[in-house]
Design a protein around this motif. Structure first.
Motif, PDB file in Angstrom:
ATOM      1  N   ASN A  46      46.961   6.370   4.577  1.00 52.92           N
ATOM      2  CA  ASN A  46      47.003   6.400   5.657  1.00 52.92           C
ATOM      3  C   ASN A  46      46.960   8.095   6.095  1.00 52.92           C
ATOM      4  OD1 ASN A  46      46.484   3.754   6.826  1.00 52.92           O
ATOM      5  ND2 ASN A  46      49.517   3.852   6.403  1.00 52.92           N
ATOM      6  N   MET A  47      47.146   9.165   5.136  1.00 54.39           N
ATOM      7  CA  MET A  47      47.286   9.951   5.463  1.00 54.39           C
ATOM      8  C   MET A  47      46.256  10.577   6.045  1.00 54.39           C
ATOM      9  SD  MET A  47      51.351  10.481   5.182  1.00 54.39           S
ATOM     10  CE  MET A  47      51.012  12.244   4.796  1.00 54.39           C
ATOM     11  N   ASN A  48      44.887  11.387   4.816  1.00 55.57           N
ATOM     12  CA  ASN A  48      44.219  11.435   5.643  1.00 55.57           C
ATOM     13  C   ASN A  48      42.841  10.983   5.401  1.00 55.57           C
ATOM     14  OD1 ASN A  48      46.069  14.205   5.233  1.00 55.57           O
ATOM     15  ND2 ASN A  48      46.267  13.521   3.284  1.00 55.57           N
ATOM     16  N   ALA A  81      47.164  16.492  -6.056  1.00 52.70           N
ATOM     17  CA  ALA A  81      45.625  16.224  -6.501  1.00 52.70           C
ATOM     18  C   ALA A  81      44.930  18.421  -6.018  1.00 52.70           C
ATOM     19  CB  ALA A  81      43.814  16.046  -5.135  1.00 52.70           C
ATOM     20  N   PRO A  82      43.921  18.720  -6.833  1.00 54.75           N
ATOM     21  CA  PRO A  82      43.413  18.362  -8.021  1.00 54.75           C
ATOM     22  C   PRO A  82      43.833  17.756  -8.752  1.00 54.75           C
ATOM     23  CG  PRO A  82      43.066  20.424  -7.857  1.00 54.75           C
ATOM     24  CD  PRO A  82      44.324  20.408  -7.031  1.00 54.75           C
ATOM     25  N   ASN A 131      29.873  10.077  -9.500  1.00 55.40           N
ATOM     26  CA  ASN A 131      29.292  10.600  -8.500  1.00 55.40           C
ATOM     27  C   ASN A 131      29.112  12.097  -9.480  1.00 55.40           C
ATOM     28  OD1 ASN A 131      31.165  12.073  -7.821  1.00 55.40           O
ATOM     29  ND2 ASN A 131      31.764  11.075  -5.854  1.00 55.40           N
ATOM     30  N   ARG A 136      50.442  -0.422  -3.913  1.00 51.23           N
ATOM     31  CA  ARG A 136      51.212   0.519  -3.960  1.00 51.23           C
ATOM     32  C   ARG A 136      52.557   0.119  -3.537  1.00 51.23           C
ATOM     33  NH1 ARG A 136      48.296   6.165  -1.004  1.00 51.23           N
ATOM     34  NH2 ARG A 136      49.841   6.797  -2.971  1.00 51.23           N
ATOM     35  N   ASP A 194      48.586  25.341  -1.970  1.00 51.95           N
ATOM     36  CA  ASP A 194      47.919  25.931  -0.640  1.00 51.95           C
ATOM     37  C   ASP A 194      47.884  26.590  -0.247  1.00 51.95           C
ATOM     38  OD1 ASP A 194      45.910  23.582  -1.689  1.00 51.95           O
ATOM     39  OD2 ASP A 194      46.960  21.998  -0.193  1.00 51.95           O
ATOM     40  N   TRP A 201      49.350  12.008  -3.294  1.00 51.13           N
ATOM     41  CA  TRP A 201      48.624  12.212  -2.904  1.00 51.13           C
ATOM     42  C   TRP A 201      48.560  13.515  -3.225  1.00 51.13           C
ATOM     43  CZ3 TRP A 201      48.351  15.625   0.960  1.00 51.13           C
ATOM     44  CH2 TRP A 201      49.439  15.310   2.138  1.00 51.13           C
ATOM     45  N   ASN A 202      49.431  14.479  -3.348  1.00 47.96           N
ATOM     46  CA  ASN A 202      49.641  15.504  -3.178  1.00 47.96           C
ATOM     47  C   ASN A 202      49.333  16.802  -4.401  1.00 47.96           C
ATOM     48  OD1 ASN A 202      51.462  18.290  -2.055  1.00 47.96           O
ATOM     49  ND2 ASN A 202      49.050  17.533  -0.764  1.00 47.96           N
ATOM     50  N   ARG A 258      43.454   6.221  -6.148  1.00 45.73           N
ATOM     51  CA  ARG A 258      42.161   5.155  -6.240  1.00 45.73           C
ATOM     52  C   ARG A 258      43.354   3.980  -6.145  1.00 45.73           C
ATOM     53  NH1 ARG A 258      41.736   7.391  -2.643  1.00 45.73           N
ATOM     54  NH2 ARG A 258      40.249  10.114  -2.788  1.00 45.73           N
ATOM     55  N   LEU A 295      30.384  14.727  -8.869  1.00 41.45           N
ATOM     56  CA  LEU A 295      32.212  15.288  -9.097  1.00 41.45           C
ATOM     57  C   LEU A 295      32.666  15.018  -9.496  1.00 41.45           C
ATOM     58  CD1 LEU A 295      33.470  17.899  -7.535  1.00 41.45           C
ATOM     59  CD2 LEU A 295      34.433  15.841  -5.873  1.00 41.45           C
ATOM     60  N   PHE A 296      32.969  13.420  -9.781  1.00 38.50           N
ATOM     61  CA  PHE A 296      34.048  13.020  -9.527  1.00 38.50           C
ATOM     62  C   PHE A 296      34.007  12.618 -11.508  1.00 38.50           C
ATOM     63  CE2 PHE A 296      36.947   9.661 -10.925  1.00 38.50           C
ATOM     64  CZ  PHE A 296      37.004   8.829 -11.463  1.00 38.50           C
ATOM     65  N   ALA A 353      41.141  19.960  -1.412  1.00 36.06           N
ATOM     66  CA  ALA A 353      40.970  18.658  -1.957  1.00 36.06           C
ATOM     67  C   ALA A 353      42.194  18.213  -2.180  1.00 36.06           C
ATOM     68  CB  ALA A 353      40.445  18.900  -3.702  1.00 36.06           C
ATOM     69  N   SER A 354      43.487  18.867  -1.599  1.00 36.32           N
ATOM     70  CA  SER A 354      44.772  18.256  -2.054  1.00 36.32           C
ATOM     71  C   SER A 354      45.100  17.335  -0.907  1.00 36.32           C
ATOM     72  CB  SER A 354      46.402  19.126  -1.951  1.00 36.32           C
ATOM     73  OG  SER A 354      45.838  19.895  -0.880  1.00 36.32           O
ATOM     74  N   CYS A 355      43.725  17.358  -0.032  1.00 36.13           N
ATOM     75  CA  CYS A 355      44.241  16.066   0.874  1.00 36.13           C
ATOM     76  C   CYS A 355      43.608  15.206   1.049  1.00 36.13           C
ATOM     77  CB  CYS A 355      44.033  16.609   2.889  1.00 36.13           C
ATOM     78  SG  CYS A 355      45.807  17.034   3.185  1.00 36.13           S
ATOM     79  N   HIS A 356      42.156  15.208   0.939  1.00 39.02           N
ATOM     80  CA  HIS A 356      41.116  14.550   0.939  1.00 39.02           C
ATOM     81  C   HIS A 356      40.434  14.207  -0.260  1.00 39.02           C
ATOM     82  CE1 HIS A 356      40.297  15.457   5.077  1.00 39.02           C
ATOM     83  NE2 HIS A 356      40.402  16.503   5.704  1.00 39.02           N
ATOM     84  N   GLN A 357      40.783  14.631  -1.003  1.00 43.61           N
ATOM     85  CA  GLN A 357      41.459  14.103  -3.157  1.00 43.61           C
ATOM     86  C   GLN A 357      39.669  14.696  -3.255  1.00 43.61           C
ATOM     87  OE1 GLN A 357      43.779  12.812  -4.588  1.00 43.61           O
ATOM     88  NE2 GLN A 357      44.544  13.733  -1.902  1.00 43.61           N
ATOM     89  N   THR A 358      39.814  15.046  -4.589  1.00 46.75           N
ATOM     90  CA  THR A 358      38.178  15.696  -5.343  1.00 46.75           C
ATOM     91  C   THR A 358      37.270  14.427  -5.009  1.00 46.75           C
ATOM     92  OG1 THR A 358      39.369  14.989  -7.085  1.00 46.75           O
ATOM     93  CG2 THR A 358      39.752  16.959  -6.983  1.00 46.75           C
ATOM     94  N   ASP A 359      37.704  13.789  -4.865  1.00 41.05           N
ATOM     95  CA  ASP A 359      36.416  12.251  -4.984  1.00 41.05           C
ATOM     96  C   ASP A 359      35.995  12.137  -3.411  1.00 41.05           C
ATOM     97  OD1 ASP A 359      38.506  10.727  -3.809  1.00 41.05           O
ATOM     98  OD2 ASP A 359      38.181   9.051  -5.717  1.00 41.05           O
ATOM     99  N   GLY A 360      36.442  13.004  -2.164  1.00 43.99           N
ATOM    100  CA  GLY A 360      36.257  12.620  -0.846  1.00 43.99           C
ATOM    101  C   GLY A 360      37.157  11.782  -0.675  1.00 43.99           C
ATOM    102  N   GLY A 361      37.430  10.838  -0.878  1.00 41.48           N
ATOM    103  CA  GLY A 361      37.963   9.295  -0.725  1.00 41.48           C
ATOM    104  C   GLY A 361      39.100   9.454  -0.122  1.00 41.48           C
ATOM    105  N   GLY A 362      39.406  10.579   0.464  1.00 44.23           N
ATOM    106  CA  GLY A 362      41.018  10.848   1.203  1.00 44.23           C
ATOM    107  C   GLY A 362      42.189   9.916   0.885  1.00 44.23           C
ATOM    108  N   ALA A 363      43.092   9.588   1.556  1.00 40.69           N
ATOM    109  CA  ALA A 363      44.585   9.385   0.645  1.00 40.69           C
ATOM    110  C   ALA A 363      45.293   8.405   1.944  1.00 40.69           C
ATOM    111  CB  ALA A 363      45.128  10.608   0.557  1.00 40.69           C
ATOM    112  N   ILE A 408      33.581  10.571   3.386  1.00 43.34           N
ATOM    113  CA  ILE A 408      32.370   9.918   3.026  1.00 43.34           C
ATOM    114  C   ILE A 408      32.217   9.012   4.092  1.00 43.34           C
ATOM    115  CG2 ILE A 408      31.388   7.759   1.784  1.00 43.34           C
ATOM    116  CD1 ILE A 408      34.305   8.543  -0.498  1.00 43.34           C
TER     117      ILE A 408
END
Lengths: 428, 149
Positions: free
Chosen positions: B63-65, A354-355, A4, A399, A251, A351-352, A395, A6-7, B51-61, B69
């Motif tokens: 079980n957290m966020n 990003a970006p 997409n 894990r 943040d 996860w934390n 992704r 953005l990616f 983005a730090s939570c939902h990620q730049t691709d919007g895919g989340g993280a 989509i």
């Protein structure tokens, strides 16, 4: 990978800091080993080690325990159908689910002296085992601890036992850094953080006493934001835990921290605990590059001011946000001598960051000598995430979460994404 | 579809949309912001605040966020969506069949236009397609907003 707009825009940018930040950290620690990729598990391991997938698609496989007969108990989280504990029987390189029981999700799974211990996000249960280490009465466990705090954030309860009939349970803080408004930009810390009364620490209970509540336990250690991986070190006869460090420095305080700083700081800390210890959360965090305890910005810190008198120092400080979910001191005889009594740590992956690119998703080995960390940590098993792009985007395919040791000294790793169980062995 | 073709395709769509919205609104007010501008501004706000939570691709993280989509929240009622940004969200609801453990703080420090932009960006990214959110819609919701707790 999906393409997409953005990616495709962000990935090329993300690769630059990836090269600068991630690779040197990892490569530095791994130069001592030649790597061999072992099919079919897809993991990269030091020479002489082999990984096999002995179970797959189990669900959210959190912690696990291996019986003296080489059977496997796995604790599942958030299961939709079926049961919360699986009993797997091994047959060569495969295993089959022989039984399942328990109507609750959760994380903790531990075997000690003829009992299987399991935790939900509020309670701890135990099940008596027969001579073959099978649960005698799967539908009637003894509830030994109940009513532990679960306010969604940092809800999992991990468990471990010592050799004196005590069980240790973490109660994670339901907050990132005890702000007046959790995770709100610029919100300051609550004075005398009230969360610490009943969460953000480790509690000790009796392993054989029914229906214990907070009041029956010992508030063993405090100032610990959240723990998922913990183990009893048999050499020191001491509890070790891996803290999940705080998130979102940039943040929440963009004037004090850059995005890049926020991606690697603060440390994920391995602590050796004694009764009464305080690790300092939420007032301080540990900066793994400066090797100092820094006053949290919520409590007046400016990213440099040190603080934390009377709080303990970590035994080892790892880079930020890697999410240590499993800790195991290796006591087996199968692996080469240098692994004996050292620590394996399963990093669930970040996860934390990003970006910035995500990192982790591997099992690390930290050598120990005479009960103390001895030398640098190194990546032991990698490749759970899949491709580099899968890792950096977060992704990940698999894990790593739980670690356990078999009676023959094999190392087991659970994956709570696809529900894969890996068995890692050493061939002389 | 190749990355390049997707990008060209998307920019064409964005151009068409913005032309359309320009045509509709050019005689209304000169401060009205086109869809393309709103999406572009929204992206910056997203990277900085979400983005730090939902990620730049919007895919989340995990079980957290949650992902952003095609969720019922992202594509659904705009008032509910605006309130999530104004008040934060930690209701432990099922989001497309899964629950999430983290806490989303209030982002009421963002200006009306910024909230409109970030939501318009989200509703037109990560394979989402939904109408834009405007600053005046945010303004109305903010004026009638009673914080949930």
């Amino acid at each position: 990978m999906k393409t997409n707009s953005l990616f495709s825009l962000v990935m090329p940018l993300a690769l630059i800091p990836a090269l600068v930040l991630t690779n040197p950290v990892v490569n530095k620690k791994t130069v001592t080993h030649t790597k061999t990729a072992t099919a079919p598990a897809g993991l990269t391991l030091p020479t002489g080690f082999e990984a096999t997938v002995i179970a797959d698609n189990l669900g959210q496989a959190r912690h696990l325990a291996i019986t003296p007969q080489n059977d496997i108990y796995v604790k599942l989280n958030h299961f939709k159908t079926g049961k919360g504990i699986l009993f797997l029987h091994q047959n060569g390189d495969k295993s089959t689910v022989a039984n399942s029981f328990g109507n609750y999700g959760g994380t903790g799974m531990y075997i000690k002296d003829g009992y299987l211990y399991a935790s939900s996000d509020e309670d701890v249960y135990r099940y008596k085992l027969n001579a073959k280490s099978e649960v005698i009465n799967p539908d009637a466990p003894e509830k030994i601890i109940s009513g532990l705090l679960n306010r969604r954030e940092h809800e999992s309860k991990s468990i471990v036992l010592d050799n004196d009939g005590n069980i240790y349970v973490n109660v994670g803080a339901y907050s990132n850094s005890c702000q007046v408004k959790d995770r709100q930009k610029g919100s300051m810390g609550r004075p005398g953080c009230p969360i610490l009364d009943s969460a953000g620490g480790i509690w000790q209970f009796k392993a054989d006493k029914l229906d214990q509540h907070y009041g029956d336990g010992v508030h063993y250690a405090k100032g610990i934001r959240n723990t998922v991986g913990l183990d009893w070190n048999q050499q020191n006869n001491q509890l070790f835990i891996m803290q999940h460090g705080r998130d979102q420095l940039h943040d929440l305080f963009p004037d004090l921290y850059t995005v890049q700083q926020s991606a690697v700081e603060p440390a994920e800390c391995l602590y050796a605990l004694k009764k009464g210890d305080d690790a300092g959360w939420p007032y301080i965090y540990y900066d793994q590059e400066r090797h100092e305890k820094i006053l949290a910005p919520e409590y007046g810190g400016d990213s440099k001011k040190t603080a934390g008198e009377g709080t303990i120092d970590p035994a080892v400080a790892f880079p930020g946000h890697l999410a240590p979910n499993g800790l195991l001191f290796y006591t087996g005889n199968q692996f080469p001598e240098r692994y004996k009594n050292g620590a394996f740590i399963a990093f669930h992956g970040s996860w934390n960051r990003a970006p910035e690119p995500q990192a982790g998703y591997f099992v690390v080995f930290q050598p120990f000598k005479d009960g103390k960390p001895d030398g640098k940590w190194e990546v032991f098993a990698d490749g759970f995430a899949g491709t580099q792009a899968q890792k950096e985007s977060g992704r990940a395919e698999h894990r790593p979460c739980g670690l356990a040791q078999g009676p023959d000294g094999a190392l087991y790793v659970s994956d709570d994404s696809k529900g894969t169980i890996y068995k890692i062995t050493y061939k002389k | 579809m190749s990355t390049k073709r997707t990008a060209i395709f998307l920019s064409l769509i964005i151009m068409l949309f913005s032309l359309g919205s320009y045509a509709q609104t050019k005689h209304k007010s000169s401060t009205h912001i086109s869809l393309a501008t709103s999406i572009a501004n929204g992206k910056n706000i997203y990277i900085q605040n979400c983005a730090s939570c939902h990620q730049t691709d919007g895919g989340g993280a995990g079980n957290m966020n949650p992902p952003l989509i095609k969720t019922t929240y992202v594509l659904g009622n705009k008032t509910t969506l605006i309130k999530i940004i104004l008040n934060g969200f930690s209701d432990n609801v099922e989001i497309n069949g899964q629950t999430y453990q983290n806490t989303m703080a209030s982002h009421d420090f963002l200006k009306d236009q910024e909230i409109a932009d970030v939501l318009t960006y989200v509703r037109n990214s990560f394979t989402n397609k939904a109408s834009a959110v405007t600053a005046s819609q945010v303004k109305t919701v903010r004026a009638n907003n009673k914080p949930a707790k």
